[in-house]
Design a protein around this motif. Structure first.
Motif, PDB file in Angstrom:
ATOM      1  N   TRP A  72       0.814  -1.207   0.000  1.00 24.42           N
ATOM      2  CA  TRP A  72       0.000   0.000   0.000  1.00 24.42           C
ATOM      3  C   TRP A  72       0.857   1.270   0.000  1.00 24.42           C
ATOM      4  CZ3 TRP A  72       2.001   1.586   4.472  1.00 24.42           C
ATOM      5  CH2 TRP A  72       2.242   0.639   5.466  1.00 24.42           C
ATOM      6  N   CYS A  73       2.160   1.099  -0.004  1.00 19.69           N
ATOM      7  CA  CYS A  73       3.076   2.243   0.109  1.00 19.69           C
ATOM      8  C   CYS A  73       3.530   2.680  -1.283  1.00 19.69           C
ATOM      9  CB  CYS A  73       4.252   1.835   0.990  1.00 19.69           C
ATOM     10  SG  CYS A  73       5.681   2.906   0.870  1.00 19.69           S
ATOM     11  N   MET A 102       5.847  -5.172   5.274  1.00 19.13           N
ATOM     12  CA  MET A 102       5.093  -4.900   6.499  1.00 19.13           C
ATOM     13  C   MET A 102       3.583  -5.012   6.241  1.00 19.13           C
ATOM     14  SD  MET A 102       7.497  -4.617   8.636  1.00 19.13           S
ATOM     15  CE  MET A 102       7.159  -3.762  10.176  1.00 19.13           C
ATOM     16  N   ASP A 103       3.232  -5.736   5.200  1.00 19.51           N
ATOM     17  CA  ASP A 103       1.812  -5.987   4.895  1.00 19.51           C
ATOM     18  C   ASP A 103       1.223  -6.987   5.876  1.00 19.51           C
ATOM     19  OD1 ASP A 103       0.759  -4.975   2.060  1.00 19.51           O
ATOM     20  OD2 ASP A 103       2.913  -5.281   1.951  1.00 19.51           O
ATOM     21  N   ASP A 104      -0.103  -7.040   5.885  1.00 13.50           N
ATOM     22  CA  ASP A 104      -0.796  -8.041   6.686  1.00 13.50           C
ATOM     23  C   ASP A 104      -1.025  -9.315   5.876  1.00 13.50           C
ATOM     24  OD1 ASP A 104      -1.089  -6.192   8.812  1.00 13.50           O
ATOM     25  OD2 ASP A 104      -2.788  -5.288   7.779  1.00 13.50           O
ATOM     26  N   LEU A 108      -1.131 -10.549  -1.221  1.00 14.30           N
ATOM     27  CA  LEU A 108      -0.958  -9.278  -1.944  1.00 14.30           C
ATOM     28  C   LEU A 108       0.518  -9.034  -2.249  1.00 14.30           C
ATOM     29  CD1 LEU A 108      -3.341  -6.971   0.163  1.00 14.30           C
ATOM     30  CD2 LEU A 108      -3.788  -7.948  -2.088  1.00 14.30           C
ATOM     31  N   GLY A 125       7.291  -9.184   7.369  1.00 20.29           N
ATOM     32  CA  GLY A 125       7.739  -8.617   8.642  1.00 20.29           C
ATOM     33  C   GLY A 125       6.605  -8.574   9.646  1.00 20.29           C
ATOM     34  N   ASP A 126       6.909  -8.126  10.816  1.00 17.66           N
ATOM     35  CA  ASP A 126       5.889  -7.938  11.850  1.00 17.66           C
ATOM     36  C   ASP A 126       6.410  -6.933  12.876  1.00 17.66           C
ATOM     37  OD1 ASP A 126       7.714  -9.310  13.371  1.00 17.66           O
ATOM     38  OD2 ASP A 126       6.595 -11.176  13.377  1.00 17.66           O
ATOM     39  N   GLU A 127       5.633  -6.768  13.939  1.00 18.08           N
ATOM     40  CA  GLU A 127       6.024  -5.755  14.929  1.00 18.08           C
ATOM     41  C   GLU A 127       7.331  -6.107  15.639  1.00 18.08           C
ATOM     42  OE1 GLU A 127       3.240  -7.484  14.749  1.00 18.08           O
ATOM     43  OE2 GLU A 127       2.371  -7.954  16.714  1.00 18.08           O
ATOM     44  N   GLY A 130       9.992  -4.889  13.399  1.00 14.83           N
ATOM     45  CA  GLY A 130       9.880  -3.418  13.397  1.00 14.83           C
ATOM     46  C   GLY A 130      10.508  -2.806  14.634  1.00 14.83           C
ATOM     47  N   GLY A 135      11.741   0.777  15.355  1.00 17.35           N
ATOM     48  CA  GLY A 135      10.408   1.321  15.079  1.00 17.35           C
ATOM     49  C   GLY A 135      10.244   1.642  13.601  1.00 17.35           C
ATOM     50  N   ILE A 136       9.574   0.731  12.887  1.00 23.59           N
ATOM     51  CA  ILE A 136       9.262   1.000  11.474  1.00 23.59           C
ATOM     52  C   ILE A 136       7.853   1.568  11.481  1.00 23.59           C
ATOM     53  CG2 ILE A 136       9.073  -0.009   9.159  1.00 23.59           C
ATOM     54  CD1 ILE A 136      11.914  -0.184  10.255  1.00 23.59           C
ATOM     55  N   LEU A 137       7.752   2.878  11.639  1.00 21.42           N
ATOM     56  CA  LEU A 137       6.446   3.518  11.844  1.00 21.42           C
ATOM     57  C   LEU A 137       6.085   4.428  10.688  1.00 21.42           C
ATOM     58  CD1 LEU A 137       6.853   4.221  15.641  1.00 21.42           C
ATOM     59  CD2 LEU A 137       5.530   2.410  14.562  1.00 21.42           C
ATOM     60  N   GLY A 138       6.580   4.095   9.548  1.00 17.16           N
ATOM     61  CA  GLY A 138       6.320   4.824   8.314  1.00 17.16           C
ATOM     62  C   GLY A 138       7.216   4.174   7.273  1.00 17.16           C
ATOM     63  N   LEU A 139       6.756   4.162   6.052  1.00 13.22           N
ATOM     64  CA  LEU A 139       7.534   3.469   5.010  1.00 13.22           C
ATOM     65  C   LEU A 139       7.808   4.412   3.843  1.00 13.22           C
ATOM     66  CD1 LEU A 139       5.611   0.073   5.011  1.00 13.22           C
ATOM     67  CD2 LEU A 139       7.913   0.473   5.887  1.00 13.22           C
TER      68      LEU A 139
ATOM     69  N   VAL B  63       0.098  -4.133  10.987  1.00 13.01           N
ATOM     70  CA  VAL B  63       1.442  -4.409  11.511  1.00 13.01           C
ATOM     71  C   VAL B  63       2.004  -3.156  12.188  1.00 13.01           C
ATOM     72  CG1 VAL B  63       3.802  -5.046  10.911  1.00 13.01           C
ATOM     73  CG2 VAL B  63       1.900  -6.202   9.803  1.00 13.01           C
ATOM     74  N   GLU B  67       2.847  -2.359  16.259  1.00 10.51           N
ATOM     75  CA  GLU B  67       4.133  -1.827  16.744  1.00 10.51           C
ATOM     76  C   GLU B  67       3.918  -0.639  17.675  1.00 10.51           C
ATOM     77  OE1 GLU B  67       7.963  -0.489  14.582  1.00 10.51           O
ATOM     78  OE2 GLU B  67       6.750  -1.620  13.178  1.00 10.51           O
ATOM     79  N   CYS B 107       0.858   5.848   7.647  1.00 10.30           N
ATOM     80  CA  CYS B 107       1.743   4.855   7.009  1.00 10.30           C
ATOM     81  C   CYS B 107       2.765   5.526   6.124  1.00 10.30           C
ATOM     82  CB  CYS B 107       0.930   3.883   6.176  1.00 10.30           C
ATOM     83  SG  CYS B 107       0.167   4.602   4.694  1.00 10.30           S
ATOM     84  N   CYS B 108       2.365   6.643   5.538  1.00  6.04           N
ATOM     85  CA  CYS B 108       3.178   7.299   4.503  1.00  6.04           C
ATOM     86  C   CYS B 108       2.963   8.813   4.640  1.00  6.04           C
ATOM     87  CB  CYS B 108       2.692   6.911   3.108  1.00  6.04           C
ATOM     88  SG  CYS B 108       2.188   5.211   2.901  1.00  6.04           S
ATOM     89  N   ASN B 139       4.822  10.672   8.784  1.00  5.75           N
ATOM     90  CA  ASN B 139       4.392   9.330   9.187  1.00  5.75           C
ATOM     91  C   ASN B 139       4.145   9.335  10.691  1.00  5.75           C
ATOM     92  OD1 ASN B 139       6.876   8.464  10.631  1.00  5.75           O
ATOM     93  ND2 ASN B 139       7.787   8.609   8.601  1.00  5.75           N
TER      94      ASN B 139
END
Lengths: 175, 155
Positions: A72-73, A102-104, A108, A125-127, A130, A135-139, B63, B67, B107-108, B139
């Motif tokens: 979705w990014c 980092m998709d669910d 997809l 991936g998962d939390e 992350g 902290g992967i809190l934005g891509l 996800v 986090e 997310c973005c 983000n």
């Protein structure tokens, strides 16, 4: 005596609250700051989309471009064709691209990887991953991990691909 | 922190809306400016001892939600996917159309977010009249977590 006890209780309570607060702040700071630059890359051991074992440590000796992304990014999807091209062009010089989605929904991810002809391993991936990566809190988020497993560059958000490529070429183990 | 908060108040970061033709419904830019809420505004609302507390719903990645997410918020499905919109619809089905709801994603960067526009549109179509959207410029990490606003983890 009663007053002294009461004061002691208050001090203990204050100390407890301070430690509690410190812990919460640290968690938040770790997620917020998140930079792992010049640290050893946290371990990643997963099965990739083809059910093969993906162990980050097994790529020691290579330069790893580790890319966190999702279907979705939109900026991620602009980068990925370049990573595909780099994997082809620079793998003889020791580059290995690895994708962590980092998709669910892995369905997809498989679909998009097929469409983009992704030629490098991709795992879900998962939390836990992350958090390990600060902290992967934005891509997108991309790391360059040198032959010794040290993180040498970190790119958070949409970055200039020429800048990433220049840095990557400088870090390649074989010239 | 207080100085940063003041600077934020003096220079609120309101996104530039597209001029000319209207933005497509899936775009975050399609959300009217009046429906946007800045992160410090939402934090004040949530921290206030009294007043109308919103139901805060994350409509992006599950996800990323696991986090870290806004304290007290709920995951309500990704707005860019039909199944996600159905999940959002189910969550609000029994609520009064006047319920104060805040949607967020993060997310973005705002101009790239595929989730927030469709989620807002769905609530609007369902007749909800008090919906705000958290304006996240870059983000969730940069615009909420790094500002020290309360978060929690878990699904």
């Amino acid at each position: 005596m009663e007053a002294a006890l009461s004061s002691l209780r208050l001090r203990v309570l204050k100390g407890f609250l301070f430690v509690l607060c410190l812990g919460a702040c640290r968690t938040q700071a770790a997620l917020a700051a998140g930079s792992l630059l010049h640290q050893q890359a946290p371990e990643i051991v997963r099965l990739d989309l083809n059910h093969k074992k993906l162990d980050l440590n097994s790529y020691r000796g290579k330069l790893v471009l580790l890319n966190f992304w999702a279907t979705w990014c939109a900026p991620c999807q602009l980068e990925m064709p370049h990573f595909v091209a780099w994997q082809s062009r620079y793998s003889p010089r020791g580059l290995q691209v690895i994708g962590i989605s980092m998709d669910d929904d892995p369905a997809l991810v498989r679909e998009l990887c097929g469409k983009l002809r992704v030629n490098y391993p991709v795992a879900m991936g998962d939390e836990t991953i992350g958090e390990a990566y600060g902290g992967i809190l934005g891509l997108p988020v991309t790391y360059l991990i040198d032959a010794n497993g040290e993180i040498r560059a970190e790119y958070r958000g949409e970055k200039d691909l020429n800048t990433i490529e220049r840095r990557m070429k400088m870090l390649l183990p074989r010239r | 922190m207080a100085v940063l908060a003041m600077l934020f108040l003096v220079h609120p970061r309101i996104p530039a809306q597209f001029s000319g033709s209207p933005a497509p419904p899936e775009s975050a830019f399609s959300i009217p400016k009046a429906n946007l809420l800045q992160p410090d505004e939402l934090n004040r609302l949530l921290q206030a001892g009294s007043g109308d507390k919103p139901l805060v719903l994350q409509v992006g990645s599950h996800v990323l939600f696991a986090e870290s997410h806004i304290q007290g918020s709920e995951y309500a499905g990704a707005g860019s996917q039909p199944a996600g919109l159905d999940q959002l619809q189910q969550r609000v089905a029994s609520l009064s159309r006047k319920t104060f709801i805040v949607l967020y994603c993060g997310c973005c960067p705002w101009n790239r977010c595929p989730n927030i526009g469709p989620a807002f549109r769905r609530l609007e179509d369902l007749g909800f009249t008090h919906v705000k959207v958290l304006y996240i410029a870059d983000n969730f990490g940069a615009d909420w977590v790094s500002k020290g606003f309360p978060v929690e983890r878990g699904r």
